[in-house]
Write a protein that holds these residues in place. Structure first.
Motif, mmCIF file in Angstrom:
data_model
loop_
_atom_site.group_PDB
_atom_site.id
_atom_site.type_symbol
_atom_site.label_atom_id
_atom_site.label_comp_id
_atom_site.label_asym_id
_atom_site.label_seq_id
_atom_site.Cartn_x
_atom_site.Cartn_y
_atom_site.Cartn_z
ATOM 1 N N GLY A 1 -3.801 -11.375 2.347
ATOM 2 C CA GLY A 1 -3.947 -10.026 2.910
ATOM 3 C C GLY A 1 -3.674 -10.455 4.617
ATOM 4 O O GLY A 1 -2.759 -9.577 5.569
ATOM 5 N N GLN A 2 -4.679 -10.144 5.073
ATOM 6 C CA GLN A 2 -5.431 -10.618 5.897
ATOM 7 C C GLN A 2 -4.018 -11.866 6.910
ATOM 8 O O GLN A 2 -3.708 -11.434 8.219
ATOM 9 C CB GLN A 2 -6.477 -10.951 6.599
ATOM 10 C CG GLN A 2 -7.725 -10.176 6.366
ATOM 11 C CD GLN A 2 -8.741 -11.068 6.083
ATOM 12 O OE1 GLN A 2 -9.424 -12.070 6.174
ATOM 13 N NE2 GLN A 2 -10.341 -10.121 6.481
ATOM 14 N N GLY A 37 9.568 -3.216 -3.020
ATOM 15 C CA GLY A 37 8.239 -2.474 -3.514
ATOM 16 C C GLY A 37 7.764 -2.328 -4.648
ATOM 17 O O GLY A 37 7.658 -3.559 -5.268
ATOM 18 N N GLY A 38 7.067 -1.437 -4.775
ATOM 19 C CA GLY A 38 6.547 -1.256 -6.464
ATOM 20 C C GLY A 38 4.817 -1.395 -5.781
ATOM 21 O O GLY A 38 4.403 -1.449 -4.761
ATOM 22 N N GLY A 39 3.900 -1.461 -6.892
ATOM 23 C CA GLY A 39 1.965 -1.264 -6.914
ATOM 24 C C GLY A 39 2.354 -2.786 -6.785
ATOM 25 O O GLY A 39 2.781 -3.631 -6.934
ATOM 26 N N GLY A 41 -0.325 -3.590 -9.261
ATOM 27 C CA GLY A 41 -0.040 -4.615 -10.814
ATOM 28 C C GLY A 41 -1.474 -4.725 -10.972
ATOM 29 O O GLY A 41 -1.246 -5.754 -12.234
ATOM 30 N N GLY A 42 -2.522 -4.797 -10.000
ATOM 31 C CA GLY A 42 -3.647 -5.778 -10.412
ATOM 32 C C GLY A 42 -3.613 -6.776 -9.564
ATOM 33 O O GLY A 42 -4.680 -7.706 -10.409
ATOM 34 N N HIS A 43 -2.622 -6.874 -9.159
ATOM 35 C CA HIS A 43 -2.160 -8.457 -8.785
ATOM 36 C C HIS A 43 -3.421 -7.863 -7.278
ATOM 37 O O HIS A 43 -3.096 -7.762 -6.262
ATOM 38 C CB HIS A 43 -1.489 -8.493 -8.674
ATOM 39 C CG HIS A 43 -0.881 -10.719 -8.043
ATOM 40 N ND1 HIS A 43 -1.469 -10.763 -6.549
ATOM 41 C CD2 HIS A 43 -0.621 -11.132 -8.598
ATOM 42 C CE1 HIS A 43 -0.935 -12.185 -6.687
ATOM 43 N NE2 HIS A 43 -0.430 -12.632 -7.544
ATOM 44 N N ASN A 44 -4.530 -9.417 -7.495
ATOM 45 C CA ASN A 44 -5.437 -9.022 -6.193
ATOM 46 C C ASN A 44 -4.911 -9.364 -4.580
ATOM 47 O O ASN A 44 -4.853 -8.639 -3.593
ATOM 48 C CB ASN A 44 -6.898 -10.457 -6.357
ATOM 49 C CG ASN A 44 -7.286 -9.984 -7.187
ATOM 50 O OD1 ASN A 44 -7.861 -8.507 -7.850
ATOM 51 N ND2 ASN A 44 -7.780 -10.266 -8.066
ATOM 52 N N GLY A 45 -4.463 -10.481 -5.196
ATOM 53 C CA GLY A 45 -3.800 -10.135 -3.734
ATOM 54 C C GLY A 45 -2.889 -9.777 -3.511
ATOM 55 O O GLY A 45 -2.206 -9.394 -1.714
ATOM 56 N N LEU A 46 -1.629 -8.894 -3.676
ATOM 57 C CA LEU A 46 -0.595 -8.135 -3.810
ATOM 58 C C LEU A 46 -1.739 -7.078 -2.727
ATOM 59 O O LEU A 46 -1.072 -6.026 -2.388
ATOM 60 C CB LEU A 46 0.177 -7.369 -4.915
ATOM 61 C CG LEU A 46 0.904 -8.592 -4.730
ATOM 62 C CD1 LEU A 46 2.140 -8.122 -6.313
ATOM 63 C CD2 LEU A 46 2.887 -8.804 -4.005
ATOM 64 N N ILE A 49 -2.567 -7.912 0.722
ATOM 65 C CA ILE A 49 -1.280 -8.063 1.045
ATOM 66 C C ILE A 49 -1.204 -5.726 1.512
ATOM 67 O O ILE A 49 -1.202 -5.257 2.413
ATOM 68 C CB ILE A 49 -0.595 -8.192 0.836
ATOM 69 C CG1 ILE A 49 -1.097 -9.958 0.552
ATOM 70 C CG2 ILE A 49 1.002 -7.539 1.516
ATOM 71 C CD1 ILE A 49 0.622 -10.015 -0.226
ATOM 72 N N VAL A 50 -1.315 -4.633 0.830
ATOM 73 C CA VAL A 50 -0.929 -3.657 0.502
ATOM 74 C C VAL A 50 -2.136 -2.885 1.570
ATOM 75 O O VAL A 50 -1.598 -1.863 2.337
ATOM 76 C CB VAL A 50 -0.677 -2.964 -0.669
ATOM 77 C CG1 VAL A 50 -0.377 -1.522 -0.387
ATOM 78 C CG2 VAL A 50 0.564 -3.187 -0.878
ATOM 79 N N SER A 51 -3.439 -3.488 1.391
ATOM 80 C CA SER A 51 -4.145 -2.813 1.986
ATOM 81 C C SER A 51 -4.606 -3.373 3.734
ATOM 82 O O SER A 51 -4.661 -2.289 4.432
ATOM 83 C CB SER A 51 -5.328 -3.618 1.528
ATOM 84 O OG SER A 51 -6.294 -3.036 2.125
ATOM 85 N N CYS A 52 -4.225 -4.607 3.683
ATOM 86 C CA CYS A 52 -4.028 -4.902 4.846
ATOM 87 C C CYS A 52 -3.004 -4.738 5.986
ATOM 88 O O CYS A 52 -2.914 -4.761 7.247
ATOM 89 C CB CYS A 52 -4.099 -6.640 5.069
ATOM 90 S SG CYS A 52 -5.943 -7.120 4.785
#
Length: 122
Positions: A1-2, A37-39, A41-46, A49-52
């Motif tokens: 994400g960073q 788009g989308g959630g 789904g428990g994928h840590n990388g996604l 990314i969404v958070s950052c």
């Protein structure tokens, strides 16, 4: 994400213009799907990314199937380990297929690419 956030901020790229390729446990090896788009789904990388990106999740995703090991306790070693030679071949063929649509993706013809790629299985 960073990393994606730093690049997007530096080059002024909106999340809607980003393409993120990621492994997908819910798809068999050699299966690929393109979606917008989308959630996470428990994928840590996604999730990162969404958070950052300020919780924006409207980026294009190339989901590359790696299959599920069958037991939740085996997921981490499966994701971080090397695939079998057969699975690796299927994954590589799927990625090659996706790359063949690069020009269409860059032109923004996402719906056509989705219609073509989402039926592919190596």
């Amino acid at each position: 994400g960073q990393a994606t956030s730093a690049l997007a901020n530096f080059f002024k790229i909106p999340t809607s213009q980003m393409l993120v390729a990621h492994d997908e446990l819910d798809l068999a090896p050699g299966t690929i799907r393109l979606k917008i788009g989308g959630g996470h789904g428990g994928h840590n990388g996604l999730r990162d990314i969404v958070s950052c990106h300020g919780n924006q999740n409207n980026f294009i995703r190339l989901r590359v199937g790696i299959g599920h090991p069958g037991d939740a306790a085996l997921v981490t070693p499966h994701v971080l380990g090397k695939p079998s030679a057969t699975d690796r071949d299927k994954i590589e063929r799927a990625v090659d297929e996706a790359v063949s649509y690069s020009a269409d993706i860059l032109r923004g013809d996402i719906n056509r690419v989705m219609n073509s790629l989402n039926g592919f299985k190596a």
